[in-house]
Design an enzyme around this catalytic site. Structure first.
Site, PDB file in Angstrom:
ATOM      1  N   TYR A  28       0.856  -1.195   0.081  1.00  0.00           N
ATOM      2  CA  TYR A  28       0.055  -0.187  -0.061  1.00  0.00           C
ATOM      3  C   TYR A  28       0.962   1.315  -0.056  1.00  0.00           C
ATOM      4  O   TYR A  28       0.293   2.321   0.263  1.00  0.00           O
ATOM      5  CB  TYR A  28      -0.794  -0.030   1.261  1.00  0.00           C
ATOM      6  CG  TYR A  28      -0.307  -0.241   2.436  1.00  0.00           C
ATOM      7  CD1 TYR A  28       0.634   0.488   3.063  1.00  0.00           C
ATOM      8  CD2 TYR A  28      -0.525  -1.406   3.131  1.00  0.00           C
ATOM      9  CE1 TYR A  28       1.249   0.300   4.241  1.00  0.00           C
ATOM     10  CE2 TYR A  28       0.115  -1.671   4.218  1.00  0.00           C
ATOM     11  CZ  TYR A  28       1.260  -0.740   4.857  1.00  0.00           C
ATOM     12  OH  TYR A  28       1.757  -1.214   5.990  1.00  0.00           O
ATOM     13  N   CYS A  29       2.219   1.124  -0.055  1.00  0.00           N
ATOM     14  CA  CYS A  29       2.931   2.263  -0.123  1.00  0.00           C
ATOM     15  C   CYS A  29       2.668   3.144  -1.100  1.00  0.00           C
ATOM     16  O   CYS A  29       2.618   3.020  -2.388  1.00  0.00           O
ATOM     17  CB  CYS A  29       4.495   1.823   0.092  1.00  0.00           C
ATOM     18  SG  CYS A  29       5.695   3.393   0.171  1.00  0.00           S
ATOM     19  N   GLY A  81      10.667   6.569   1.570  1.00  0.00           N
ATOM     20  CA  GLY A  81      11.673   5.385   1.692  1.00  0.00           C
ATOM     21  C   GLY A  81      12.017   5.042   2.847  1.00  0.00           C
ATOM     22  O   GLY A  81      11.362   4.965   4.153  1.00  0.00           O
ATOM     23  N   CYS A 273      -1.648  18.072  11.354  1.00  0.00           N
ATOM     24  CA  CYS A 273      -2.076  18.884  10.305  1.00  0.00           C
ATOM     25  C   CYS A 273      -3.610  18.425   9.796  1.00  0.00           C
ATOM     26  O   CYS A 273      -4.077  19.071   9.113  1.00  0.00           O
ATOM     27  CB  CYS A 273      -1.080  18.979   9.053  1.00  0.00           C
ATOM     28  SG  CYS A 273      -0.749  17.372   8.344  1.00  0.00           S
ATOM     29  N   CYS A 294       3.916  18.661   0.316  1.00  0.00           N
ATOM     30  CA  CYS A 294       3.690  17.926   1.230  1.00  0.00           C
ATOM     31  C   CYS A 294       3.797  16.307   0.897  1.00  0.00           C
ATOM     32  O   CYS A 294       4.126  16.142  -0.323  1.00  0.00           O
ATOM     33  CB  CYS A 294       2.030  17.928   1.555  1.00  0.00           C
ATOM     34  SG  CYS A 294       1.396  16.620   2.759  1.00  0.00           S
ATOM     35  N   ASP A 295       4.176  15.737   1.916  1.00  0.00           N
ATOM     36  CA  ASP A 295       4.710  14.358   1.488  1.00  0.00           C
ATOM     37  C   ASP A 295       3.602  13.511   0.905  1.00  0.00           C
ATOM     38  O   ASP A 295       4.092  12.667  -0.083  1.00  0.00           O
ATOM     39  CB  ASP A 295       5.070  13.568   3.076  1.00  0.00           C
ATOM     40  CG  ASP A 295       5.547  12.187   2.950  1.00  0.00           C
ATOM     41  OD1 ASP A 295       6.398  11.892   2.199  1.00  0.00           O
ATOM     42  OD2 ASP A 295       4.826  11.347   3.339  1.00  0.00           O
ATOM     43  N   CYS A 349      -7.767  15.492   5.953  1.00  0.00           N
ATOM     44  CA  CYS A 349      -6.633  15.737   4.936  1.00  0.00           C
ATOM     45  C   CYS A 349      -7.034  15.951   3.212  1.00  0.00           C
ATOM     46  O   CYS A 349      -7.889  15.293   2.809  1.00  0.00           O
ATOM     47  CB  CYS A 349      -5.553  14.414   4.698  1.00  0.00           C
ATOM     48  SG  CYS A 349      -4.290  14.743   3.702  1.00  0.00           S
TER      49      CYS A 349
END
Length: 401
Positions: A28-29, A81, A273, A294-295, A349
């Site tokens: 699911y990454c 990562g 956030c 954002c990540d 989010c």
């Protein structure tokens, strides 16, 4: 860009020292595929030796990042990562640079790892330098290995090493279609291994059927992946876990979303956030100096620039990032603006806001129904704990009712 320091809010940058490279390939990454933006055609990014931040860029970032901070404390966040793919000597150089440019400020470091590469040497280094370590683990073996492969023993060994060396750690779990139906088993597992600080996030991913790539938030369409949770599942998960926590663990085990909800109830910043009214204060920097909003928004459309070409403050306080942060509030659909839980949710989010509200307006959160169920369920307990706080007493008194 001349930013008046008293008016500039602090910002954070999640640093990717090895880019999206990882020694695992979790199903699911959301970040592994980001290497496609940087790998030459025909090559996989894990095959490229220089897919890591250079010493020159590390020094450039360290200097800019410390100089940009508006508070006396500076927090460096190392992410991936898998950041432990960089050797210990890299982090020793990083700490030396932090000391060189600190200018009397306190500098702290946190690092997020899957835990499989931890050794005694790593743990001594992390302890001696005060690192806070986030460990990615998704619950008991049968849940964890469903998404992360046969890594449970290696992760538990890593946690054991952290405990043995006295390293501060917290658990950062993913809630997916496997463990979402078992909130009590999930929670009790973390309590059983001595975890005192627990964060978890639901998997909500969509892929473009044409390209197979992940899709941005605030865009409609796509196919929700089989690893994603449904809104109903998410609401049930939160409610059942909250009931377990509130009966016996308030003040003993700190669950991020419960603490953040109480902060919102008390009129304080939630500390995460996703429940804040705006975002945009936490960016991600890739191994080559590219900065993204954002990540969760490492997409070409959200690239702010590169710190070799544009100062960090200019990008973080510039119009593109300001618009990104404010869009969390300005794009809320009517249903959100009318919601009684607006004060504690704020639409959650933006990456999850891709369905339409009851009026047909775009921008509703995919998990909306689940969050509404959760907030309604915890409201009596939150009212009580807020009253205790207002009276100068401990919210943990709720366990004695």
């Amino acid at each position: 860009m001349n930013i008046p320091r008293p008016f500039a809010r602090p910002f954070y940058v999640m640093l990717k020292p090895a880019g999206s490279r990882c020694n695992l390939s979790c199903r699911y990454c959301y970040y592994l595929e980001k290497g496609k933006y940087y790998a030459p055609e025909g090559k996989h990014h894990d095959e490229i030796d220089d897919f890591c931040i250079s010493d020159e860029l590390l020094e450039n970032f360290t200097r800019q990042y410390i100089e940009a901070q508006t508070t006396a404390e500076v927090l460096f966040t190392w992410h991936g990562g898998e950041p432990l793919l960089r050797p210990l000597d890299f982090y020793r150089r990083a700490l030396a640079l932090q000391r060189r440019y600190a200018g009397g400020r306190r500098v702290d470091n946190c690092i997020q790892t899957n835990g499989t590469l931890l050794t005694d040497e790593w743990c001594r280094f992390l302890r001696d330098n005060g690192f806070l370590v986030g460990i990615s683990i998704d619950g008991p073996r049968h849940f964890h290995e469903g998404g992360r492969g046969r890594t449970f023993d290696a992760v538990m060994r890593g946690i054991g090493l952290l405990e043995r060396h006295g390293v501060k750690w917290n658990a950062m779990a993913v809630v997916d279609s496997l463990n979402v139906a078992h909130p009590i088993e999930f929670y009790r597992f973390f309590r059983s291994i001595g975890c005192r600080f627990l964060q978890f996030t639901p998997v909500v991913e969509r892929r473009d059927p044409a390209t197979g790539m992940l899709m941005e938030g605030l865009t409609e369409g796509g196919e929700v992946t089989k690893w994603s949770v449904s809104s109903d599942q998410w609401g049930r998960f939160l409610c059942e876990m909250f009931d377990e926590w509130v009966r016996r663990d308030v003040g003993e085990m700190f669950v991020q979303i419960f603490d953040a909800t109480l902060a919102c109830w008390a009129g304080e910043p939630p500390g995460i956030c996703s429940l804040g009214p705006v975002c945009g204060h936490s960016a991600a920097m890739e191994h080559n100096g590219d900065l993204y909003s954002c990540d969760h928004f490492v997409f070409p459309s959200h690239r702010l620039g590169n710190i070799r070409e544009t100062p960090l403050t200019e990008m973080m306080y510039g119009p593109q990032q300001t618009a990104f942060g404010n869009a969390k509030r300005t794009t809320l659909p009517q249903q959100c603006r009318e919601c009684r839980w607006m004060f504690t949710c704020h639409g959650e989010c933006p990456k999850n806001r891709f369905i339409r509200d009851c009026y047909g307006n775009p921008g509703l959160n995919y998990l909306c129904d689940g969050y509404r169920r959760y907030f309604a369920h915890v409201a009596p307990a939150m009212d009580f704990m807020k009253a205790e706080l207002d009276a100068g007493r401990a919210p943990a008194n709720i366990m004695g009712r």
